[in-house]
Design a protein around this motif. Structure first.
Motif, PDB file in Angstrom:
ATOM      1  N   THR A 104      33.817 -20.461  -2.432  1.00  0.00           N
ATOM      2  CA  THR A 104      33.068 -19.420  -1.733  1.00  0.00           C
ATOM      3  C   THR A 104      31.668 -19.373  -2.355  1.00  0.00           C
ATOM      4  N   PRO A 105      30.740 -18.630  -1.750  1.00  0.00           N
ATOM      5  CA  PRO A 105      29.434 -18.470  -2.403  1.00  0.00           C
ATOM      6  C   PRO A 105      29.568 -17.961  -3.841  1.00  0.00           C
ATOM      7  N   VAL A 143      37.442 -25.592 -10.095  1.00  0.00           N
ATOM      8  CA  VAL A 143      36.053 -25.312  -9.701  1.00  0.00           C
ATOM      9  C   VAL A 143      35.258 -26.601  -9.757  1.00  0.00           C
ATOM     10  N   TYR A 144      35.395 -27.358 -10.851  1.00  0.00           N
ATOM     11  CA  TYR A 144      34.699 -28.641 -10.953  1.00  0.00           C
ATOM     12  C   TYR A 144      35.070 -29.550  -9.786  1.00  0.00           C
ATOM     13  N   GLN A 166      28.575 -22.957 -10.904  1.00  0.00           N
ATOM     14  CA  GLN A 166      28.065 -24.297 -11.204  1.00  0.00           C
ATOM     15  C   GLN A 166      27.101 -24.302 -12.392  1.00  0.00           C
ATOM     16  N   GLU A 167      26.168 -23.384 -12.406  1.00  0.00           N
ATOM     17  CA  GLU A 167      25.175 -23.358 -13.492  1.00  0.00           C
ATOM     18  C   GLU A 167      25.797 -23.031 -14.848  1.00  0.00           C
ATOM     19  N   PRO A 168      26.632 -21.973 -14.951  1.00  0.00           N
ATOM     20  CA  PRO A 168      27.248 -21.717 -16.260  1.00  0.00           C
ATOM     21  C   PRO A 168      28.148 -22.867 -16.725  1.00  0.00           C
ATOM     22  N   ILE A 185      28.014 -25.276 -20.151  1.00  0.00           N
ATOM     23  CA  ILE A 185      29.153 -25.579 -21.038  1.00  0.00           C
ATOM     24  C   ILE A 185      29.266 -27.090 -21.234  1.00  0.00           C
ATOM     25  N   CYS A 186      29.069 -27.863 -20.169  1.00  0.00           N
ATOM     26  CA  CYS A 186      29.113 -29.334 -20.273  1.00  0.00           C
ATOM     27  C   CYS A 186      28.026 -29.836 -21.220  1.00  0.00           C
ATOM     28  N   THR A 187      26.833 -29.280 -21.096  1.00  0.00           N
ATOM     29  CA  THR A 187      25.728 -29.668 -21.968  1.00  0.00           C
ATOM     30  C   THR A 187      26.076 -29.351 -23.413  1.00  0.00           C
TER      31      THR A 187
END
Length: 120
Positions: A84-85, A28-29, A91-93, A97-99
């Protein structure tokens, strides 16, 4: 209200099971940058085997997270993958997690010396 993720019918549990593979999250990333071919993804995600990449992309396509587009029908076939949409909604979740991961780096394991091993 917090869902009961231990229940099999819980939507959150089902989502965690769909996304639980590290390869799915890493892909996904990788695909957040835009559509890519199989070979590009393999280069971007070190450690993934060709077989695992193919299996993971197929599963993500079946789950509606990835779109597979054949750009050239004849051999050698050219296929491009994109989110896909639904896949893009991750992306936001994932940013959250990265933060969290940046704010809470993992503790390094304590090293043991050979003098402690077998001393009991």
């Amino acid at each position: 209200m917090i869902p009961d993720v231990l229940e099999e019918a819980c939507a959150t549990r089902q989502a965690l099971e769909r996304l639980g593979s590290k390869w799915r999250i890493l892909l996904v990333y990788g695909l957040l940058a835009g559509p890519q071919r199989h070979s590009e993804l393999r280069r971007r995600v070190p450690g993934i085997t060709q077989k695992m990449l193919t299996e993971t992309l197929r599963g993500m396509e079946a789950d509606g997270l990835v779109h597979r587009e054949v750009l050239k029908e004849r051999a050698p076939q050219h296929v491009e993958y994109s989110l896909t949409p639904l896949g893009k909604t991750l992306q936001e979740p994932l940013a959250a997690i990265c933060t969290w991961a940046t704010a809470n780096p993992p503790n390094l394991p304590h090293s043991t010396t050979s003098t402690h091993e077998g001393s009991h």
